[in-house]
Design a protein around this motif. Structure first.
Motif, mmCIF file in Angstrom:
data_model
loop_
_atom_site.group_PDB
_atom_site.id
_atom_site.type_symbol
_atom_site.label_atom_id
_atom_site.label_comp_id
_atom_site.label_asym_id
_atom_site.label_seq_id
_atom_site.Cartn_x
_atom_site.Cartn_y
_atom_site.Cartn_z
ATOM 1 N N ASN A 70 0.846 -1.192 0.000
ATOM 2 C CA ASN A 70 0.000 0.000 0.000
ATOM 3 C C ASN A 70 0.881 1.242 0.000
ATOM 4 O O ASN A 70 1.186 1.819 1.046
ATOM 5 N N SER A 71 1.293 1.647 -1.183
ATOM 6 C CA SER A 71 2.212 2.778 -1.318
ATOM 7 C C SER A 71 1.615 4.069 -0.762
ATOM 8 O O SER A 71 2.323 4.885 -0.158
ATOM 9 N N LEU A 72 0.320 4.246 -0.947
ATOM 10 C CA LEU A 72 -0.342 5.464 -0.468
ATOM 11 C C LEU A 72 -0.305 5.542 1.052
ATOM 12 O O LEU A 72 -0.013 6.596 1.628
ATOM 13 N N PHE A 73 -0.576 4.412 1.734
ATOM 14 C CA PHE A 73 -0.542 4.394 3.199
ATOM 15 C C PHE A 73 0.868 4.689 3.702
ATOM 16 O O PHE A 73 1.048 5.464 4.651
ATOM 17 N N LEU A 74 1.863 4.068 3.082
ATOM 18 C CA LEU A 74 3.241 4.319 3.501
ATOM 19 C C LEU A 74 3.593 5.785 3.341
ATOM 20 O O LEU A 74 4.181 6.401 4.248
ATOM 21 N N SER A 75 3.251 6.380 2.213
ATOM 22 C CA SER A 75 3.576 7.790 1.966
ATOM 23 C C SER A 75 2.891 8.692 2.980
ATOM 24 O O SER A 75 3.511 9.607 3.528
ATOM 25 N N ARG A 76 1.617 8.430 3.229
ATOM 26 C CA ARG A 76 0.859 9.276 4.156
ATOM 27 C C ARG A 76 1.384 9.132 5.590
ATOM 28 O O ARG A 76 1.544 10.117 6.315
ATOM 29 N N THR A 77 1.680 7.896 5.994
ATOM 30 C CA THR A 77 2.109 7.653 7.377
ATOM 31 C C THR A 77 3.519 8.190 7.631
ATOM 32 O O THR A 77 3.843 8.592 8.755
ATOM 33 N N LEU A 78 4.345 8.214 6.586
ATOM 34 C CA LEU A 78 5.721 8.700 6.736
ATOM 35 C C LEU A 78 5.850 10.202 6.472
ATOM 36 O O LEU A 78 6.941 10.749 6.599
ATOM 37 N N MET A 108 13.481 7.898 -0.898
ATOM 38 C CA MET A 108 13.589 7.045 -2.072
ATOM 39 C C MET A 108 12.206 6.571 -2.524
ATOM 40 O O MET A 108 11.903 6.526 -3.721
ATOM 41 N N HIS A 109 11.360 6.245 -1.561
ATOM 42 C CA HIS A 109 10.016 5.767 -1.862
ATOM 43 C C HIS A 109 9.216 6.820 -2.616
ATOM 44 O O HIS A 109 8.400 6.497 -3.495
ATOM 45 N N SER A 110 9.440 8.099 -2.290
ATOM 46 C CA SER A 110 8.687 9.180 -2.938
ATOM 47 C C SER A 110 9.088 9.359 -4.399
ATOM 48 O O SER A 110 8.333 9.925 -5.188
ATOM 49 N N LYS A 111 10.280 8.856 -4.762
ATOM 50 C CA LYS A 111 10.784 9.040 -6.125
ATOM 51 C C LYS A 111 10.650 7.796 -6.992
ATOM 52 O O LYS A 111 10.760 7.871 -8.211
ATOM 53 N N VAL A 112 10.426 6.649 -6.371
ATOM 54 C CA VAL A 112 10.452 5.383 -7.100
ATOM 55 C C VAL A 112 9.041 4.929 -7.431
ATOM 56 O O VAL A 112 8.151 4.939 -6.578
ATOM 57 N N ASP A 113 8.842 4.530 -8.658
ATOM 58 C CA ASP A 113 7.584 3.919 -9.073
ATOM 59 C C ASP A 113 7.650 2.436 -8.731
ATOM 60 O O ASP A 113 8.374 1.662 -9.361
ATOM 61 N N VAL A 136 14.411 -11.086 -3.103
ATOM 62 C CA VAL A 136 15.088 -10.336 -2.043
ATOM 63 C C VAL A 136 14.370 -10.580 -0.722
ATOM 64 O O VAL A 136 13.140 -10.565 -0.659
ATOM 65 N N CYS A 137 15.127 -10.839 0.308
ATOM 66 C CA CYS A 137 14.575 -11.112 1.630
ATOM 67 C C CYS A 137 15.224 -10.165 2.640
ATOM 68 O O CYS A 137 16.361 -10.423 3.066
ATOM 69 N N PRO A 138 14.552 -9.029 2.968
ATOM 70 C CA PRO A 138 13.219 -8.615 2.534
ATOM 71 C C PRO A 138 13.310 -7.564 1.424
ATOM 72 O O PRO A 138 14.400 -7.101 1.079
ATOM 73 N N SER A 139 12.141 -7.155 0.907
ATOM 74 C CA SER A 139 12.092 -5.998 0.027
ATOM 75 C C SER A 139 12.169 -4.726 0.873
ATOM 76 O O SER A 139 11.931 -4.753 2.089
ATOM 77 N N ILE A 140 12.500 -3.608 0.227
ATOM 78 C CA ILE A 140 12.535 -2.328 0.941
ATOM 79 C C ILE A 140 11.159 -2.009 1.515
ATOM 80 O O ILE A 140 11.035 -1.570 2.663
ATOM 81 N N ALA A 141 10.114 -2.234 0.713
ATOM 82 C CA ALA A 141 8.760 -1.910 1.162
ATOM 83 C C ALA A 141 8.379 -2.706 2.401
ATOM 84 O O ALA A 141 7.739 -2.182 3.328
ATOM 85 N N HIS A 142 8.780 -3.974 2.449
ATOM 86 C CA HIS A 142 8.469 -4.804 3.619
ATOM 87 C C HIS A 142 9.261 -4.333 4.833
ATOM 88 O O HIS A 142 8.753 -4.332 5.962
ATOM 89 N N GLN A 143 10.484 -3.916 4.612
ATOM 90 C CA GLN A 143 11.291 -3.397 5.714
ATOM 91 C C GLN A 143 10.682 -2.111 6.264
ATOM 92 O O GLN A 143 10.657 -1.899 7.479
ATOM 93 N N MET A 144 10.193 -1.257 5.389
ATOM 94 C CA MET A 144 9.525 -0.035 5.833
ATOM 95 C C MET A 144 8.262 -0.362 6.628
ATOM 96 O O MET A 144 7.984 0.251 7.662
ATOM 97 N N ALA A 145 7.500 -1.335 6.148
ATOM 98 C CA ALA A 145 6.239 -1.694 6.795
ATOM 99 C C ALA A 145 6.438 -2.194 8.214
ATOM 100 O O ALA A 145 5.568 -2.026 9.076
ATOM 101 N N SER A 146 7.589 -2.807 8.476
ATOM 102 C CA SER A 146 7.849 -3.364 9.810
ATOM 103 C C SER A 146 8.584 -2.393 10.730
ATOM 104 O O SER A 146 9.002 -2.770 11.817
#
Length: 444
Positions: A68-76, A92-97, A276-286
Motif C-alpha cells: 500500500n504505497s499510499l498508506f506508507l507515503s501518508r504515514t511517513l 527514495m520511496h517518494s521518487k520510485v515507481d 530479495v529477503c526482505p524488500s525495501i517496502a516490507h522493511q519499511m512496513a515493519s
C-alpha cells in the motif's frame, strides 16, 4: 549463585555448548558463548497457539502495508528523523515507481512478544530484515534434551532451521537456471553472528543451494547487471539475496562513503529478476514508526483499511494495543519517564536502543527526534531461571521472557521461534547486544 566450574555437570554442558556453537565470533573470530537458560519457559498449548495466530495476523497486515504505497507515503509524511534509515527510504520511496520493481520480496519475519498480566500477547517490535536467531533456540532445545535438563516435559517443537532454509531455497529456485540456486547472504564486514547464520547456510547447501557471503559494499560496487539479471563479479547469477545486515543507516555508511550510494543500491537490486529477503517496502512496513501509527487504530479500522478478516484484525489490535506517544518536548519526556510506566524507544534497530530515564547530561547528548515514547508492557515474571554463563550457573529470580515467532512466505506459515529472557530489572532482552540470554519452551 551456583558455581559448577570444576564438576562433571558443568564440563558436559560447556562441551555441548561449544559443539552446538551457541555463541558469537568475537576477539579475532574466536568462539564466545552466549548465556543459556537451563530452565525452559513453561507455556500452555493454548497460549502458544495464540502467539502463532497473532504473529500470522501481523504478518498478513505487514504484507498488505508493504503493498500500500499510499498508506506508507501518508504515514511517513511527518517522519523527519534524518539520522534514520527509514527517512532515507522515505525519500527514495517518494521518487520510485514501485510498479517498476521486478524483484520478488520474500517474507521471513519475526514478531517479538511479551505475555502481559492479562495473558495477552503484546508486540514489542517486528523484524523483517536480519530476523535471525531461531536456529539458536532450536539448538538450545536439542542441547537440553541431550544433557537431560528437559526431563519428561514436552518440548515445544522448533523447526526454524528446516522451515526457513526451505523457504529461501524454494524462492531462489524460482529464478535459478539449474537445480542449484545461488543464494547470497549480505553480512557485515566483521560479522560476529556467524554461527546462527551457519545453521541456515549448511541446511541450504544440503538442499543443493550454493551460498555466498558478501557485504553491502561488495554487492553495490562489484555486482554486474546484464539482461535484467544480477551477477557476482565472477559471473555467478544471483537468484536470492538474504539480508542479515542493513537495518540501520550506519550499515550503509561504510569507510566514510556516502550512505546514499549504498541505499540506492538496495533499490537498484530490486530492478533485477531475483528474490530479495526482505524488500525495501516490507522493511519499511515493519518499522517502529509504522507500529507507532498502527497502535492508534482499532480493530475495525485495521479491517477496513487493510482488508483483514475479523479474527486477524482482533489478534493484530490486541498485539498493537500498547500506547505510544510522539515526542513533543523534553518536559513531556521527563514527566512520563518519572512516573515509571514509560520508556524511550529509538528508531534504531538492535541493542542499546531503550532508555527508562533521561537525566542530565544525557538529555543534552541524544537527539529526541530519533525517539518515541512507548508504555511499558507489564508481565508476570517467571520465578527462577538457571543460567549457564561462561564459567558459572547463576540462579536468576524474577525473569522476563520474550517470544519471537517467525512467519514465512505469502502463506504466512509458522517458521519456528526464538526465546530470549532477562532479569526483570534489565531493560533489553537481546542476546547479540542487549544482555539477555537464550531460552527454550516446554508445554505446561
Amino acid at each position: 549463585m551456583q558455581r559448577l566450574t570444576n564438576c562433571c555437570a558443568f564440563n558436559s554442558l560447556a562441551k555441548l555448548r561449544y559443539n552446538y556453537r551457541l555463541g558469537l565470533a568475537k576477539n579475532n573470530q574466536h568462539f564466545t558463548p552466549c548465556a543459556l537458560s537451563l530452565t525452559p519457559w513453561e507455556l500452555s498449548e493454548r497460549a502458544f497457539e495464540r502467539a502463532k495466530n497473532t504473529a500470522q495476523a501481523l504478518s498478513r497486515l505487514l504484507e498488505k502495508i508493504s503493498q500500500n504505497s499510499l498508506f506508507l507515503s501518508r504515514t511517513l509524511s511527518d517522519f523527519n528523523d534524518t539520522s534514520s534509515l527509514l527517512f532515507a527510504f522515505k525519500k527514495m520511496h517518494s521518487k520510485v515507481d514501485v510498479t517498476e520493481t521486478v524483484a520478488t520480496g520474500v517474507n521471513l519475519s519475526r514478531f517479538d512478544f511479551l505475555l502481559d498480566n492479562n495473558n495477552q500477547w503484546r508486540l514489542v517490535e517486528s523484524n523483517t530484515i536480519a530476523a535471525g536467531m531461531g536456529p539458536f533456540s532450536e539448538k538450545l532445545s536439542d542441547l537440553l534434551v541431550a544433557s537431560g535438563h528437559i526431563g519428561a516435559r514436552k518440548i515445544i517443537k522448533n523447526n526454524a532451521i528446516c522451515t526457513q532454509s526451505r523457504l529461501l531455497f524454494q524462492e531462489a529456485k524460482k529464478y535459478s537456471r539449474d537445480a542449484n540456486p545461488n543464494i547470497v547472504f549480505v553480512v557485515e564486514a566483521n560479522e560476529d553472528n556467524r554461527f546462527d547464520q551457519a545453521y541456515l547456510s549448511n541446511a541450504l547447501k544440503a538442499l543443493g543451494a550454493n551460498v555466498y557471503y558478501r557485504t553491502l559494499k561488495s554487492i553495490a560496487n562489484k555486482s554486474i547487471s546484464s539482461d535484467g539479471r544480477l551477477y557476482l563479479k565472477e559471473g555467478t547469477g544471483i537468484d536470492l539475496i538474504y539480508f542479515r545486515t542493513g537495518y540501520n543507516l550506519a550499515d550503509y555508511n561504510i569507510d566514510n562513503e556516502q550512505s546514499g550510494v549504498l541505499i540506492e543500491a538496495r533499490n537498484w537490486i530490486e530492478q533485477h529478476h531475483l528474490a530479495v529477503c526482505p524488500s525495501i517496502a516490507h522493511q519499511m512496513a515493519s518499522s517502529k514508526w509504522i507500529q507507532l501509527n498502527l497502535s492508534e487504530m482499532n480493530a475495525q479500522q485495521l479491517s477496513t483499511q487493510f482488508g483483514l478478516n475479523r479474527l486477524d484484525s482482533e489478534f493484530a489490535r490486541t498485539a498493537l494495543a500498547t500506547q505510544h506517544k510522539k515526542i513533543e518536548s523534553n518536559e513531556q519526556v521527563q514527566s512520563l519517564l518519572k512516573n515509571g510506566d514509560w520508556i524511550l524507544k529509538s528508531q534504531l534497530e538492535g541493542g542499546g536502543t531503550l532508555l527508562d530515564s533521561l537525566e542530565q547530561p544525557q538529555a543534552q547528548k541524544i537527539n529526541l527526534n530519533s525517539y518515541f515514547l512507548m508504555q511499558k508492557i507489564h508481565t508476570q515474571p517467571r520465578k527462577l531461571a538457571n543460567v549457564l554463563k561462561e564459567d558459572t550457573v547463576d540462579n536468576i529470580t524474577n525473569v522476563t521472557s520474550e517470544l519471537g515467532i517467525f512467519m514465512l512466505g505469502n502463506q504466512h506459515n509458522f517458521g519456528g521461534y526464538l526465546v530470549r529472557s532477562k532479569p526483570s530489572t534489565q531493560l533489553e532482552t537481546g542476546v547479540h547486544r542487549g544482555g539477555g540470554f537464550l531460552d527454550s519452551l516446554v508445554f505446561k
